[in-house]
Design a protein around this motif. Structure first.
Motif, short mmCIF file in Angstrom:
data_model
loop_
_atom_site.label_atom_id
_atom_site.label_comp_id
_atom_site.label_asym_id
_atom_site.label_seq_id
_atom_site.Cartn_x
_atom_site.Cartn_y
_atom_site.Cartn_z
N VAL A 10 0.86 -1.19 0.00
CA VAL A 10 0.00 0.00 0.00
C VAL A 10 0.89 1.23 0.00
CG1 VAL A 10 -1.77 1.31 1.21
CG2 VAL A 10 -1.85 -1.19 1.23
N PRO A 11 0.86 2.05 -1.06
CA PRO A 11 1.68 3.26 -1.11
C PRO A 11 1.03 4.41 -0.34
CG PRO A 11 0.41 3.08 -3.11
CD PRO A 11 0.08 1.86 -2.30
N GLY A 12 1.77 5.48 -0.18
CA GLY A 12 1.26 6.64 0.54
C GLY A 12 0.25 7.45 -0.25
N ASP A 13 0.22 7.27 -1.57
CA ASP A 13 -0.77 7.95 -2.41
C ASP A 13 -1.12 7.01 -3.55
OD1 ASP A 13 -2.47 9.68 -3.63
OD2 ASP A 13 -1.00 11.23 -4.08
N ALA A 14 -2.22 6.32 -3.40
CA ALA A 14 -2.60 5.30 -4.37
C ALA A 14 -3.11 5.94 -5.67
CB ALA A 14 -3.67 4.39 -3.78
N ASN A 15 -2.46 5.64 -6.77
CA ASN A 15 -2.92 6.10 -8.09
C ASN A 15 -3.76 4.99 -8.73
OD1 ASN A 15 -1.59 8.68 -8.25
ND2 ASN A 15 0.34 7.55 -8.39
N ASN A 39 -10.23 8.20 0.24
CA ASN A 39 -10.95 7.08 -0.35
C ASN A 39 -10.06 6.23 -1.25
OD1 ASN A 39 -13.56 7.18 0.78
ND2 ASN A 39 -14.11 8.90 -0.52
N ARG A 40 -9.11 6.85 -1.94
CA ARG A 40 -8.15 6.07 -2.73
C ARG A 40 -7.32 5.16 -1.82
NH1 ARG A 40 -7.22 11.09 -5.23
NH2 ARG A 40 -5.08 11.17 -4.40
N GLN A 41 -6.94 5.69 -0.65
CA GLN A 41 -6.19 4.87 0.31
C GLN A 41 -7.05 3.70 0.80
OE1 GLN A 41 -3.11 6.31 -0.58
NE2 GLN A 41 -2.72 5.29 1.36
N LYS A 42 -8.34 3.96 0.98
CA LYS A 42 -9.23 2.89 1.43
C LYS A 42 -9.29 1.75 0.42
CE LYS A 42 -12.31 5.89 4.15
NZ LYS A 42 -13.70 6.40 4.28
N VAL A 43 -9.35 2.10 -0.87
CA VAL A 43 -9.36 1.07 -1.92
C VAL A 43 -8.12 0.19 -1.81
CG1 VAL A 43 -9.22 0.66 -4.41
CG2 VAL A 43 -10.80 2.39 -3.52
N ALA A 44 -6.95 0.84 -1.66
CA ALA A 44 -5.69 0.09 -1.57
C ALA A 44 -5.65 -0.78 -0.31
CB ALA A 44 -4.51 1.05 -1.59
N LEU A 45 -6.16 -0.25 0.79
CA LEU A 45 -6.14 -1.00 2.05
C LEU A 45 -7.10 -2.18 2.01
CD1 LEU A 45 -5.99 2.00 4.54
CD2 LEU A 45 -4.23 0.26 4.24
N VAL A 46 -8.28 -1.99 1.43
CA VAL A 46 -9.23 -3.10 1.31
C VAL A 46 -8.63 -4.21 0.45
CG1 VAL A 46 -11.45 -3.81 0.34
CG2 VAL A 46 -11.30 -1.71 1.69
N ALA A 47 -8.02 -3.83 -0.68
CA ALA A 47 -7.42 -4.83 -1.57
C ALA A 47 -6.29 -5.58 -0.87
CB ALA A 47 -6.89 -4.16 -2.84
N PHE A 84 2.91 -7.63 4.56
CA PHE A 84 2.30 -6.37 4.15
C PHE A 84 3.36 -5.27 4.22
CE2 PHE A 84 -1.07 -9.02 5.76
CZ PHE A 84 -2.13 -8.79 4.88
N ILE A 85 3.58 -4.60 3.09
CA ILE A 85 4.52 -3.48 3.04
C ILE A 85 3.68 -2.22 2.90
CG2 ILE A 85 6.41 -2.41 1.74
CD1 ILE A 85 7.34 -5.18 0.93
N LEU A 86 3.65 -1.42 3.96
CA LEU A 86 2.74 -0.28 4.05
C LEU A 86 3.56 1.00 4.17
CD1 LEU A 86 0.34 -1.89 6.70
CD2 LEU A 86 0.22 -2.09 4.20
N ASP A 87 3.49 1.84 3.14
CA ASP A 87 4.29 3.06 3.07
C ASP A 87 3.38 4.27 3.30
OD1 ASP A 87 6.22 4.95 2.65
OD2 ASP A 87 6.52 4.52 0.52
N GLU A 88 3.38 4.80 4.51
CA GLU A 88 2.47 5.90 4.89
C GLU A 88 1.03 5.54 4.52
OE1 GLU A 88 3.58 8.34 6.59
OE2 GLU A 88 5.72 8.45 6.18
N THR A 135 -1.87 5.42 6.07
CA THR A 135 -3.04 6.14 6.59
C THR A 135 -3.07 7.59 6.14
OG1 THR A 135 -1.87 6.64 8.66
CG2 THR A 135 -3.21 4.66 8.61
N SER A 136 -2.23 7.94 5.19
CA SER A 136 -2.23 9.31 4.66
C SER A 136 -3.59 9.64 4.07
CB SER A 136 -1.14 9.44 3.58
OG SER A 136 -1.16 10.71 3.00
#
Length: 298
Positions: A81-86, A134-142, A151-155, A157-158
């Protein structure tokens, strides 16, 4: 069992050295905090682990596999999960989640729906309409709906509000309870302190401190608030005493661990009315390393 191992990893971009001799390990079932300010080298390290960047020297392995040579096999067992999911703007959030899960070859419909509900995500909306949160939520749900082992989580909860941050923390702890491992890169120190078993602090591309929070706390200063019958004259001149200031409750100060005994002996002769002791926090340790320093790295 070691899940992730980084051994003297360095990365150069021309003459600029982004990482210098980075070394740490993550064990099975462990939440490992990787902290530092923006630009300290956290994301460069993670991009190397993901096989996006090739190390200049040193090595890194996940599940015993080389992160550069065997990245495809590694990605079958990790979630990132990146800090800003594109995301794809014309797909809905639900379609993106399904795509990620299909690419991984794992699909748990009940878990996916539970996560969507808990993160209060509307999966029917196009991704172009989503806020950053909401983009972060999509990445976190996936990520959490997958059967990943690491799990590699880079920021991660941004952009999330405090309520959603708490939901995130619950799922991280759930993953740990299932024996999964987590690399959590963050600058939210309270989050790291609440979740992590061990922590590494990176500054200007170098690991400057690592270990469990208990192991690291002996290096920090205890916060004291003291009120005595007689004046605390000369307390600020004692060795190991820092940032002495007067407050409504009494004299507040920070004391190095090795000087605590001498300070208590001195104040005990002055007639103690109030003595409050607050254990050192991760933030105390972090700020000691970063006082008066800056960073311009990525």
């Amino acid at each position: 069992m070691t899940v992730l191992h980084i051994d003297h990893l360095s990365k150069r971009f021309g003459k600029f050295q982004a990482l210098k001799d980075v070394t740490f390990t993550i064990k099975k079932g462990e939440i490992f905090g990787f902290i530092g300010p923006n630009g300290a080298g956290k994301s460069t390290t993670i991009r190397t682990l993901l096989g996006i960047l090739k190390p200049s020297s040193g090595s890194a392995s996940i599940f015993g596999m080389d992160v550069w040579k065997e990245s495809v096999a590694i990605h079958e067992k990790i979630a990132y999960v990146p800090g800003d999911a594109n995301l794809w703007p014309n797909l809905t959030g639900g379609e993106v989640i399904d795509l990620f899960l299909k690419l991984r070859g794992s699909h748990r419909p009940e878990k996916k729906q539970e996560l969507i509900d808990r993160f209060q995500l509307d999966p029917s909306k196009k991704c172009r309409t989503y806020s950053k949160g909401n983009r972060q939520k999509v990445a976190l749900v996936a990520a959490f709906a997958s059967d990943a082992e690491l799990f590699i989580l880079d920021e991660p909860t941004s952009g999330l509000d405090p309520l959603m941050e708490r939901v995130f923390q619950e799922y991280v702890l759930e993953a740990k309870a299932q024996g999964k491992s987590v690399l959590l890169s963050s600058h939210i120190l309270s989050e790291v302190e609440r979740l992590c078993d061990r922590v590494a602090i990176i500054r200007q591309g170098e690991i400057i401190e690592s270990g469990s929070l208990e192991e690291m706390r002996h290096l920090t200063r205890t916060n004291l608030v003291i009120e005595t019958k007689e004046p605390l004259n000369g307390i600020s001149n004692m060795s190991g005493v820092h940032t002495v200031k007067e407050t409504e409750k009494g004299t507040a100060l920070q004391v190095d661990a090795e000087a605590l005994d001498e300070v208590i002996k001195k104040v005990s002769t002055l007639g103690i009315i109030r003595l409050e002791s607050t254990p050192p926090t991760l933030e105390d340790l972090f700020m000691r390393h970063y006082e008066g320093t800056g960073s311009d790295q990525t």
